[in-house]
Design an enzyme around this catalytic site. Sequence first.
Site, PDB file in Angstrom:
ATOM      1  N   GLY A  84     -16.884 102.446  91.343  1.00 33.78           N
ATOM      2  CA  GLY A  84     -16.210 103.750  91.353  1.00 33.78           C
ATOM      3  C   GLY A  84     -17.171 104.875  91.026  1.00 33.78           C
ATOM      4  O   GLY A  84     -16.753 105.967  90.607  1.00 33.78           O
TER       5      GLY A  84
ATOM      6  N   SER B 182     -17.166 109.094  92.127  1.00 36.60           N
ATOM      7  CA  SER B 182     -16.235 110.171  91.751  1.00 36.60           C
ATOM      8  C   SER B 182     -15.827 110.043  90.290  1.00 36.60           C
ATOM      9  O   SER B 182     -15.956 108.969  89.686  1.00 36.60           O
ATOM     10  CB  SER B 182     -14.996 110.079  92.658  1.00 36.60           C
ATOM     11  OG  SER B 182     -14.058 111.088  92.333  1.00 36.60           O
ATOM     12  N   GLY B 183     -15.346 111.139  89.744  1.00 34.36           N
ATOM     13  CA  GLY B 183     -14.640 111.147  88.462  1.00 34.36           C
ATOM     14  C   GLY B 183     -15.342 110.425  87.323  1.00 34.36           C
ATOM     15  O   GLY B 183     -16.513 110.681  87.015  1.00 34.36           O
ATOM     16  N   ILE B 184     -14.602 109.527  86.684  1.00 33.53           N
ATOM     17  CA  ILE B 184     -15.090 108.841  85.477  1.00 33.53           C
ATOM     18  C   ILE B 184     -16.280 107.928  85.806  1.00 33.53           C
ATOM     19  O   ILE B 184     -17.227 107.801  85.022  1.00 33.53           O
ATOM     20  CB  ILE B 184     -13.931 108.048  84.822  1.00 33.53           C
ATOM     21  CG1 ILE B 184     -12.819 109.017  84.369  1.00 33.53           C
ATOM     22  CG2 ILE B 184     -14.429 107.210  83.654  1.00 33.53           C
ATOM     23  CD1 ILE B 184     -11.500 108.342  83.993  1.00 33.53           C
TER      24      ILE B 184
ATOM     25  N   ASP C 119     -15.712  97.408  99.661  1.00 32.53           N
ATOM     26  CA  ASP C 119     -14.267  97.656  99.541  1.00 32.53           C
ATOM     27  C   ASP C 119     -13.737  96.677  98.498  1.00 32.53           C
ATOM     28  O   ASP C 119     -13.620  95.468  98.768  1.00 32.53           O
ATOM     29  CB  ASP C 119     -13.584  97.451 100.892  1.00 32.53           C
ATOM     30  CG  ASP C 119     -12.072  97.635 100.782  1.00 32.53           C
ATOM     31  OD1 ASP C 119     -11.571  97.865  99.650  1.00 32.53           O
ATOM     32  OD2 ASP C 119     -11.393  97.530 101.813  1.00 32.53           O
TER      33      ASP C 119
ATOM     34  N   GLY D 163     -10.711 102.650  90.935  1.00 34.21           N
ATOM     35  CA  GLY D 163      -9.268 102.457  90.810  1.00 34.21           C
ATOM     36  C   GLY D 163      -8.528 103.364  91.764  1.00 34.21           C
ATOM     37  O   GLY D 163      -9.071 104.370  92.238  1.00 34.21           O
TER      38      GLY D 163
ATOM     39  N   SER E  34      -5.854 102.097  81.159  1.00 35.82           N
ATOM     40  CA  SER E  34      -5.183 103.409  81.086  1.00 35.82           C
ATOM     41  C   SER E  34      -4.138 103.381  79.989  1.00 35.82           C
ATOM     42  O   SER E  34      -3.601 102.318  79.640  1.00 35.82           O
ATOM     43  CB  SER E  34      -4.488 103.698  82.419  1.00 35.82           C
ATOM     44  OG  SER E  34      -3.662 104.838  82.302  1.00 35.82           O
TER      45      SER E  34
ATOM     46  N   TYR F 293       0.975 101.010  89.508  1.00 39.80           N
ATOM     47  CA  TYR F 293      -0.169 101.507  88.729  1.00 39.80           C
ATOM     48  C   TYR F 293      -0.034 101.061  87.271  1.00 39.80           C
ATOM     49  O   TYR F 293      -0.977 100.515  86.682  1.00 39.80           O
ATOM     50  CB  TYR F 293      -0.255 103.028  88.819  1.00 39.80           C
ATOM     51  CG  TYR F 293      -1.459 103.562  88.090  1.00 39.80           C
ATOM     52  CD1 TYR F 293      -2.717 103.553  88.694  1.00 39.80           C
ATOM     53  CD2 TYR F 293      -1.361 104.034  86.783  1.00 39.80           C
ATOM     54  CE1 TYR F 293      -3.836 104.014  88.012  1.00 39.80           C
ATOM     55  CE2 TYR F 293      -2.474 104.502  86.098  1.00 39.80           C
ATOM     56  CZ  TYR F 293      -3.711 104.488  86.711  1.00 39.80           C
ATOM     57  OH  TYR F 293      -4.822 104.939  86.032  1.00 39.80           O
TER      58      TYR F 293
ATOM     59  N   LYS G 172      -2.492  98.179  85.170  1.00 39.15           N
ATOM     60  CA  LYS G 172      -3.224  98.425  83.927  1.00 39.15           C
ATOM     61  C   LYS G 172      -2.697  97.538  82.794  1.00 39.15           C
ATOM     62  O   LYS G 172      -3.471  97.112  81.923  1.00 39.15           O
ATOM     63  CB  LYS G 172      -3.129  99.903  83.547  1.00 39.15           C
ATOM     64  CG  LYS G 172      -3.717 100.838  84.611  1.00 39.15           C
ATOM     65  CD  LYS G 172      -5.184 100.578  84.895  1.00 39.15           C
ATOM     66  CE  LYS G 172      -5.788 101.635  85.821  1.00 39.15           C
ATOM     67  NZ  LYS G 172      -7.217 101.382  86.118  1.00 39.15           N
TER      68      LYS G 172
END
Length: 257
Positions: free
Chosen positions: A11, A14-16, A50, A76, A116, A155, A159
């Site tokens: 991941g 992007s982001g985290i 993927d 995620g 999360s 989701y 988690k």
Amino acid sequence: MLTGKTIIVTGAASGIGAATARLVQAWGGRVIAVDRHQPADPVDAFFAADLSDRASIDALVAALPAGAHGLANIAGLPPTRPAAEVLRVNFVGLKHLTTRLVPNLADGAAIVNLASLAGLDWAEALPAVRASQDLAFEDVEAFCRDHGIAGARSYFFSKEALIAWTLRHRWTWRDRGIRMNAVSPGPVDTPILKDFVATLGARAEQDMAVMDRAGRPEDIAPVVGFLLSDASAWIRGANIPADGGLYAHVLDRRHRL
Ligand SMILES: NC(=O)c1ccc[n+]([C@@H]2O[C@H](COP(=O)([O-])OP(=O)(O)OC[C@H]3O[C@@H](n4cnc5c(N)ncnc54)[C@H](O)[C@@H]3O)[C@@H](O)[C@H]2O)c1
């Protein structure tokens, strides 16, 4: 804190994940990035994969160099995506990548799973959580049907299952000094925050209303970095909230402290 270590970050585009890749480098480590998309920031190596697909993960594991000192499972999908796809990326693919990669990791390696706050109530869903622990790719659709996992629930469930899987495997690789932990952010300002607000509606708005601010990827990356470092050697199977106090707030309200 990570000098001399090579860390695989999923991941990372992007982001985290992107913030974690930057932090690993700032703390002296090398980053092997894994994502569907090429990261914009410089990394030491990039592998496209993927993570919802078993064959793609198997090809990735065969291609990755051996001897990495850490694996940060950060890729995620948000609750707006189809339930089976969410479960595949957030849980089944993560499990598959991790268990296949462990033989190639260095002794003493650290694995960190991005869970999360959404997984907080895993103990309230025990039958499905137990049934999910060995869930395979080909059984995901039937599993979702049998356990009523649809829409945004996918989701939350992904988690919940991940937090349970992390704690179950607290000592699985202890003979090699390999340990695994989870980090559970609250709402973090990344491209998928709008998906949470759209799907969770009033609940997301209530959460945001009591917070002083949303999290930033840079609030989460140091927690991941600490768990990847030798400074956290005695932390195993743990799930560490990083959420501006939201988990404490939920518990305080729930138990009327
Ligand atoms: N943003 C939040 O509020 C929040 C809160 C709690 C937990 N998290 C978790 O943090 C993690 C990172 O989320 P983020 O907010 O940085 O999201 P993001 O969308 O910014 O980043 C997710 C990354 O995962 C990659 N990815 C998704 N599916 C993939 C696949 N099939 N194969 C390979 N790569 C794939 C994407 O390309 C993207 O680069 C996720 O596991 C998410 O569930 C996020």
